[in-house]
Design an enzyme around this catalytic site. Structure first.
Site, mmCIF file in Angstrom:
data_model
loop_
_atom_site.group_PDB
_atom_site.id
_atom_site.type_symbol
_atom_site.label_atom_id
_atom_site.label_comp_id
_atom_site.label_asym_id
_atom_site.label_seq_id
_atom_site.Cartn_x
_atom_site.Cartn_y
_atom_site.Cartn_z
ATOM 1 N N LYS A 1 0.837 -1.212 0.000
ATOM 2 C CA LYS A 1 0.000 0.000 0.000
ATOM 3 C C LYS A 1 0.862 1.248 0.000
ATOM 4 C CE LYS A 1 -1.838 1.655 4.028
ATOM 5 N NZ LYS A 1 -1.545 3.093 4.184
ATOM 6 N N ASN A 2 1.831 1.289 0.908
ATOM 7 C CA ASN A 2 2.590 2.531 1.084
ATOM 8 C C ASN A 2 3.584 2.801 -0.048
ATOM 9 O OD1 ASN A 2 1.174 2.950 3.366
ATOM 10 N ND2 ASN A 2 2.856 2.556 4.801
ATOM 11 N N ARG B 1 -4.757 10.623 4.546
ATOM 12 C CA ARG B 1 -3.668 11.586 4.694
ATOM 13 C C ARG B 1 -2.680 11.516 3.541
ATOM 14 N NH1 ARG B 1 -1.940 14.252 8.643
ATOM 15 N NH2 ARG B 1 0.098 13.756 7.814
ATOM 16 N N CYS C 1 -4.880 12.449 13.116
ATOM 17 C CA CYS C 1 -5.627 11.193 13.023
ATOM 18 C C CYS C 1 -5.439 10.439 14.323
ATOM 19 C CB CYS C 1 -5.168 10.379 11.821
ATOM 20 S SG CYS C 1 -3.503 9.782 11.996
ATOM 21 N N ARG D 1 0.370 14.405 13.198
ATOM 22 C CA ARG D 1 0.797 14.233 11.817
ATOM 23 C C ARG D 1 0.764 15.496 10.948
ATOM 24 N NH1 ARG D 1 -1.214 8.454 9.659
ATOM 25 N NH2 ARG D 1 0.644 8.635 8.399
ATOM 26 N N PRO D 2 1.578 16.495 11.299
ATOM 27 C CA PRO D 2 1.647 17.701 10.467
ATOM 28 C C PRO D 2 2.393 17.430 9.155
ATOM 29 C CG PRO D 2 3.266 17.798 12.234
ATOM 30 C CD PRO D 2 2.480 16.525 12.450
ATOM 31 N N ASP E 1 4.384 0.657 11.928
ATOM 32 C CA ASP E 1 3.171 0.040 11.376
ATOM 33 C C ASP E 1 3.008 -1.418 11.794
ATOM 34 O OD1 ASP E 1 2.470 2.372 10.196
ATOM 35 O OD2 ASP E 1 2.931 1.770 8.141
ATOM 36 N N ARG F 1 -8.538 -0.576 4.564
ATOM 37 C CA ARG F 1 -7.670 0.439 3.937
ATOM 38 C C ARG F 1 -6.324 -0.188 3.565
ATOM 39 N NH1 ARG F 1 -6.099 4.382 7.740
ATOM 40 N NH2 ARG F 1 -4.689 4.770 6.032
HETATM 41 C C1 UD1 Z 1 4.121 6.876 6.276
HETATM 42 C C2 UD1 Z 1 3.235 5.674 6.103
HETATM 43 C C3 UD1 Z 1 2.684 5.235 7.439
HETATM 44 C C4 UD1 Z 1 3.829 4.983 8.424
HETATM 45 C C5 UD1 Z 1 4.760 6.193 8.492
HETATM 46 C C6 UD1 Z 1 5.988 5.950 9.337
HETATM 47 C C7 UD1 Z 1 2.345 5.997 3.875
HETATM 48 C C8 UD1 Z 1 1.187 6.287 3.022
HETATM 49 N N1 UD1 Z 1 2.150 6.025 5.205
HETATM 50 O O1 UD1 Z 1 3.313 7.930 6.794
HETATM 51 O O2 UD1 Z 1 1.937 4.031 7.239
HETATM 52 O O3 UD1 Z 1 3.291 4.733 9.706
HETATM 53 O O4 UD1 Z 1 5.197 6.550 7.166
HETATM 54 O O5 UD1 Z 1 6.678 4.839 8.883
HETATM 55 O O6 UD1 Z 1 3.429 5.715 3.394
HETATM 56 N N2 UD1 Z 1 6.130 14.486 10.809
HETATM 57 C C9 UD1 Z 1 6.211 15.817 11.135
HETATM 58 N N3 UD1 Z 1 6.177 16.734 10.119
HETATM 59 C C10 UD1 Z 1 6.064 16.366 8.815
HETATM 60 C C11 UD1 Z 1 5.989 14.996 8.490
HETATM 61 C C12 UD1 Z 1 6.016 14.067 9.510
HETATM 62 O O7 UD1 Z 1 6.321 16.184 12.296
HETATM 63 O O8 UD1 Z 1 6.040 17.241 7.941
HETATM 64 C C13 UD1 Z 1 6.145 13.484 11.889
HETATM 65 C C14 UD1 Z 1 4.805 12.737 11.978
HETATM 66 O O9 UD1 Z 1 3.859 13.444 12.735
HETATM 67 C C15 UD1 Z 1 5.228 11.436 12.617
HETATM 68 C C16 UD1 Z 1 6.613 11.197 12.037
HETATM 69 O O10 UD1 Z 1 7.076 12.469 11.576
HETATM 70 O O11 UD1 Z 1 5.317 11.572 14.010
HETATM 71 C C17 UD1 Z 1 6.651 10.201 10.904
HETATM 72 O O12 UD1 Z 1 5.830 10.646 9.856
HETATM 73 P P1 UD1 Z 1 6.110 10.286 8.328
HETATM 74 O O13 UD1 Z 1 7.360 9.490 8.218
HETATM 75 O O14 UD1 Z 1 5.987 11.527 7.540
HETATM 76 O O15 UD1 Z 1 4.874 9.336 8.018
HETATM 77 P P2 UD1 Z 1 3.864 9.437 6.808
HETATM 78 O O16 UD1 Z 1 4.592 9.691 5.535
HETATM 79 O O17 UD1 Z 1 2.712 10.299 7.173
#
Ligand code: UD1
Length: 426
Positions: free
Chosen positions: A22-23, A93, A117, A122-123, A311, A403
């Protein structure tokens, strides 16, 4: 069709084939927006709600999406819309992954700011900061991100955290930027390489040789491409844990060992045993997990790849509820990923949450109950617990699980489980 009823306590046995990840599928699908009047073909796409949401989003933006089994084709017109619609972004997201490619090709993009969420706030500040460094003007007005850039410029960008989504968005934006973009402290999840390979197939120069450092030379144009989605490491590991928890013997086909090393290492540490197979014709790998009487307790800390995946944290915690001692599971990626603990405790588990850590005291057995999935992986953990528990478990809010897990009921039944969908109670 929103609950799953499981009659637990049966060792699962047999073979299960891993779905496409998926990811990995979602960012690669979003990257089709870099094409103009061209086509992308993507193989091994899983049939999941999140994939449907991304298809709907791309269609709203003007892309024609065709489907033949697990093969999707994307016909991208010369012009696409640069405004991502609010309902679809709110639904998932990962919709924010269209921001980078839209800005790169249209010179502007409007995206509703994705909210928090159930696993944390998750910003997307790191995505936006990187785009600003590349010369974009970004404003947030009435809950929408408005980004504009006549021409993005290659820059050296350091990510304050190796965010998966930020790395992907910046890679796609950099594909059309002028000059070279160097992103440092990038995510190293296998999904990143799948996207890099796709961009290369489009004709973009992407160098991922340096661990945690990606160099992209903007090309200004992209060409037709054919790609394949890698196997889903989280789904594969969930089925391995189903074997562990039910004392069964399950072979999971189509795995990349380096992608699931963290779980295999932890299972070995806990006393479980497994073997690796290789299909002589295709070279595809499989892992067979063997029955284990009781897992030894473990300390697990989630980390960005190659660390233990967040995950898989709820599913691992579910397995440790039946271990022979006290385990510690520390969550370092998301803030609130323990909502499943109260549900597992309703099934007889003994989990106490102390800050970022779940303290899990192994119990002799779990008992069936009605429980609620609060998010995708929490739902998977509850299903695992239900498969191991005595009597009947009803996992409500299965829409979260759909999902990310393709045909989960059919796959479990093929392994000998008694599991079926039914309507949620009123
Ligand atoms: C992706 C995965 C999700 C997985 C996560 C971490 C997809 C579609 N989803 O989510 O399943 O759990 O990676 O392996 O691929 N953060 C910030 N600012 C930002 C971006 C992230 O503070 O701009 C923080 C998030 O709140 C979180 C952490 O960084 O605490 C990790 O987030 P991120 O690696 O960005 O995860 P996603 O890409 O949202």
């Amino acid at each position: 069709m929103d609950s799953m009823r499981i009659k637990g306590g049966k060792p699962l046995k047999g073979k299960v084939r891993t779905q496409g990840a998926k990811n990995a599928a979602l960012p690669v699908m979003a990257s089709c927006l870099l094409l103009k009047g061209q086509k992308m073909v993507l193989n091994n796409v899983p049939s999941l709600q999140d994939v449907e949401t991304m298809i709907a989003l791309l269609e709203t933006l003007g892309v024609s999406v065709g489907r033949e089994g697990s093969r999707l084709s994307f016909d991208v017109p010369e012009e696409v819309s640069w405004e991502a619609p609010e309902p679809l972004v709110r639904m998932m997201r990962a919709s924010s992954l269209v921001l980078g490619p839209l800005l790169a090709r249209c010179g502007r993009a409007v995206l509703p700011l994705p909210g928090g969420c159930s696993i944390g706030s998750r910003p997307i500040d790191l995505h936006l900061k990187g785009l600003v460094q590349m010369g974009a003007k970004v404003e947030i007005r009435n809950g929408f991100v408005h980004a504009q850039a006549e021409q993005l410029r290659g820059r050296r960008i350091y990510l304050d955290f190796p965010s998966v989504g930020a790395t992907e968005n910046l890679m796609m934006a950099a594909a059309f930027a002028k000059g070279e973009t160097i992103v440092e402290n990038t995510a190293r999840e296998p999904e990143i390489e799948n996207l890099a390979k796709t961009l290369r197939a489009m004709g973009v120069q992407v160098d991922t040789e340096g661990a945690g450092c990606i160099r992209i030379k903007g090309s200004g144009e992209a060409r037709d491409c054919v790609e394949r989605v890698i196997p889903d490491r989280i789904e594969a590991c969930t089925y391995l844990l189903a074997g562990v928890m039910t004392g069964g013997e399950i072979t999971v086909e189509d795995v990349v060992l380096e992608h699931i090393d963290a779980l295999l290492a932890k299972l070995e540490e806990a006393g479980a045993s497994f073997s690796v197979g290789k299909d002589a014709a295709t070279g595809e790998k499989s892992v067979t997990i063997y029955p284990v009487k009781k897992l030894k307790p473990l300390s697990v800390r989630t980390m960005p790849f190659p660390g233990f995946p967040t995950d898989l944290q709820p599913q691992m915690a579910a397995a440790l509820t039946l271990s022979g001692g006290v385990s510690l599971v520390e969550e370092s990626v998301f803030q609130a990923r323990f909502l499943y603990a109260a549900e597992l405790n309703r099934m007889g588990a003994d989990i106490k949450i102390k800050g970022d850590t779940a303290v899990i005291k192994g119990v002799e057995k779990l008992g069936g109950a009605s429980v609620k999935a609060t998010d995708l992986r929490a739902g998977a953990a509850l299903i695992l617990a239900g498969l191991a528990a005595e009597n009947e478990t009803r996992v409500e809010n299965m829409e979260h699980v759909l999902r990310g897990y393709e045909s989960v009921d059919a796959k479990l039944r093929a392994l000998g489980a008694e599991a079926a969908f039914e309507a949620d109670p009123e």
